[in-house]
Design an enzyme around this catalytic site. Structure first.
Site, PDB file in Angstrom:
ATOM      1  N   CYS A 133      64.419  95.799  66.496  1.00  0.00           N
ATOM      2  CA  CYS A 133      64.669  94.362  66.366  1.00  0.00           C
ATOM      3  C   CYS A 133      65.884  94.031  67.242  1.00  0.00           C
ATOM      4  O   CYS A 133      66.574  94.932  67.730  1.00  0.00           O
ATOM      5  CB  CYS A 133      64.948  94.011  64.912  1.00  0.00           C
ATOM      6  SG  CYS A 133      66.408  94.842  64.282  1.00  0.00           S
ATOM      7  N   HIS A 144      68.551 104.079  60.690  1.00  0.00           N
ATOM      8  CA  HIS A 144      67.812 105.036  59.867  1.00  0.00           C
ATOM      9  C   HIS A 144      66.747 105.731  60.697  1.00  0.00           C
ATOM     10  O   HIS A 144      65.562 105.549  60.489  1.00  0.00           O
ATOM     11  CB  HIS A 144      67.179 104.331  58.661  1.00  0.00           C
ATOM     12  CG  HIS A 144      68.182 104.010  57.613  1.00  0.00           C
ATOM     13  ND1 HIS A 144      68.193 102.837  56.922  1.00  0.00           N
ATOM     14  CD2 HIS A 144      69.235 104.721  57.160  1.00  0.00           C
ATOM     15  CE1 HIS A 144      69.211 102.843  56.079  1.00  0.00           C
ATOM     16  NE2 HIS A 144      69.856 103.968  56.215  1.00  0.00           N
ATOM     17  N   HIS A 156      71.713  98.909  48.947  1.00  0.00           N
ATOM     18  CA  HIS A 156      71.556  98.854  50.407  1.00  0.00           C
ATOM     19  C   HIS A 156      72.901  98.520  51.057  1.00  0.00           C
ATOM     20  O   HIS A 156      73.604  97.619  50.604  1.00  0.00           O
ATOM     21  CB  HIS A 156      70.504  97.804  50.783  1.00  0.00           C
ATOM     22  CG  HIS A 156      70.064  97.926  52.205  1.00  0.00           C
ATOM     23  ND1 HIS A 156      70.838  97.489  53.254  1.00  0.00           N
ATOM     24  CD2 HIS A 156      68.948  98.457  52.758  1.00  0.00           C
ATOM     25  CE1 HIS A 156      70.207  97.745  54.397  1.00  0.00           C
ATOM     26  NE2 HIS A 156      69.057  98.332  54.117  1.00  0.00           N
ATOM     27  N   GLU A 168      73.724  96.879  53.614  1.00  0.00           N
ATOM     28  CA  GLU A 168      73.895  95.468  54.015  1.00  0.00           C
ATOM     29  C   GLU A 168      74.381  94.638  52.820  1.00  0.00           C
ATOM     30  O   GLU A 168      75.296  93.809  52.943  1.00  0.00           O
ATOM     31  CB  GLU A 168      72.565  94.908  54.539  1.00  0.00           C
ATOM     32  CG  GLU A 168      72.654  93.433  54.900  1.00  0.00           C
ATOM     33  CD  GLU A 168      71.292  92.801  55.144  1.00  0.00           C
ATOM     34  OE1 GLU A 168      70.427  93.444  55.767  1.00  0.00           O
ATOM     35  OE2 GLU A 168      71.096  91.654  54.716  1.00  0.00           O
ATOM     36  N   THR A 228      68.576  90.513  54.431  1.00  0.00           N
ATOM     37  CA  THR A 228      67.737  90.054  55.553  1.00  0.00           C
ATOM     38  C   THR A 228      66.305  90.589  55.524  1.00  0.00           C
ATOM     39  O   THR A 228      65.415  89.993  56.130  1.00  0.00           O
ATOM     40  CB  THR A 228      68.359  90.472  56.899  1.00  0.00           C
ATOM     41  OG1 THR A 228      68.627  91.865  56.856  1.00  0.00           O
ATOM     42  CG2 THR A 228      69.611  89.705  57.204  1.00  0.00           C
ATOM     43  N   SER A 266      64.102 101.643  55.063  1.00  0.00           N
ATOM     44  CA  SER A 266      63.416 100.778  54.089  1.00  0.00           C
ATOM     45  C   SER A 266      62.455  99.819  54.776  1.00  0.00           C
ATOM     46  O   SER A 266      61.382  99.531  54.251  1.00  0.00           O
ATOM     47  CB  SER A 266      64.411 100.039  53.190  1.00  0.00           C
ATOM     48  OG  SER A 266      65.232  99.221  53.956  1.00  0.00           O
ATOM     49  N   SER A 323      63.937 100.191  63.391  1.00  0.00           N
ATOM     50  CA  SER A 323      64.921 101.158  63.888  1.00  0.00           C
ATOM     51  C   SER A 323      64.239 102.280  64.686  1.00  0.00           C
ATOM     52  O   SER A 323      64.822 103.349  64.865  1.00  0.00           O
ATOM     53  CB  SER A 323      65.725 101.731  62.712  1.00  0.00           C
ATOM     54  OG  SER A 323      64.872 102.080  61.653  1.00  0.00           O
TER      55      SER A 323
END
Ligand code: F3S
Length: 280
Positions: A12, A43, A125, A127, A163, A220, A264
């Site tokens: 991304c 990851h 997580h 984030e 997100t 994830s 990722s």
């Protein structure tokens, strides 16, 4: 075998930006300079191994870093990490994704303006842990409908999302949270990249005989793609980290195979896999 790549797959925007920043830094690294990543940059073990060869060591705790440069990954970190880095005179390479930075700024502003903060997401997580650190760790983290009961009624409530959560989940939970405050501000902070990859994977899974999902076993967003593909192809979805994990025998009966990859997963892991599939 015919191979079709999903319309949206792989890195991304935020991960690409982080990787580019780090590769740029490693290319200019002087002999003996120390470069640390606070947690694995992404990851994906193959990428982490490659970066290690270029001199990037992974440390899980900033206290273990006393000098050199630290890389803040796209997930972001709590505000205090910046303070610790500055007090130790560390050079900060900040690869926080701008979409995550936006959430950190929202919770910081609204917390300072007297709002209670709710983060819809996974409390474990990084984030979400990072975002919580921008509102003094005082947010309510809601991962499912059940958790909503722990959010007390308040005058002012600000709701944000991790997100990568599905939009349907966000809508269900915000519907329940709406009645928890006199004034409720809702920010749909879900990133488009996630939705685009999930929609494209679902669409492709409907059209092909089997799906291959390429990406870290612990990522994830990759796991979510696997789940989506399995819903369409319960017995013909395969999760692999790289071409080495492909089992030809599992695939030889399929004529058309779809490929998608987590946010990722670098292109250099996807391409050899496609080449191998074409030869089956
Ligand atoms: Fe950023 Fe979205 Fe990727 S938040 S790190 S662009 S999944």
């Amino acid at each position: 075998m015919k191979v079709v790549l999903a319309d949206y797959s792989g890195f991304c925007f935020g991960v690409k930006k982080a990787i580019d920043m780090v590769y740029d830094k490693t290319s200019r690294k002087t002999e003996g300079a120390k470069l640390f990543s606070l947690g694995p940059l992404i990851h994906n073990q193959q990428v982490v191994n490659e970066l290690e060869k270029k001199g990037v060591s992974v440390k899980d705790d900033i206290s273990a870093i006393t000098d050199g440069s630290i890389i803040i990954r796209s997930h972001g970190v709590p505000q205090e990490v910046y303070e610790k880095a500055r007090s130790n005179s560390l050079d900060i390479i900040d690869a926080t994704c701008p979409f995550v930075r936006r959430i950190q700024n929202i919770v910081k502003d609204y917390c300072q303006n007297g709002y209670e903060i709710v983060i819809i997401g996974n409390p474990k997580h990084p984030e979400v842990i990072g975002i919580n650190g921008w509102c003094n760790y005082k947010s309510y983290i809601v991962s499912n409908e059940e958790d909503v009961k722990d959010v007390p009624y308040s005058k002012k409530l600000c709701i944000v999302a991790q997100t990568t959560i599905p939009v349907s989940h966000f809508n269900r939970i915000t519907e329940l949270l709406k009645v928890k405050g006199d004034k409720v501000e809702i920010f749909n902070t879900i990133c488009n990249a996630t939705m685009e990859r999930q929609d494209a994977a679902r669409k492709l899974a409907k059209e092909v005989d089997a799906m291959i999902v390429v990406g870290g076993y612990h990522s994830s967003n990759t796991q979510k793609l696997v789940e989506i593909c399995r819903a369409e192809k319960p017995n013909a979805t395969f999760h692999v980290e790289s071409v080495d994990d492909l089992v030809e025998d599992d695939l030889k009966d399929f004529k058309v195979v779809g490929v998608t990859a987590g946010a990722s997963t670098p292109q250099w892991l996807i391409e050899p896999l496609i080449e191998k599939l074409k030869k089956i």
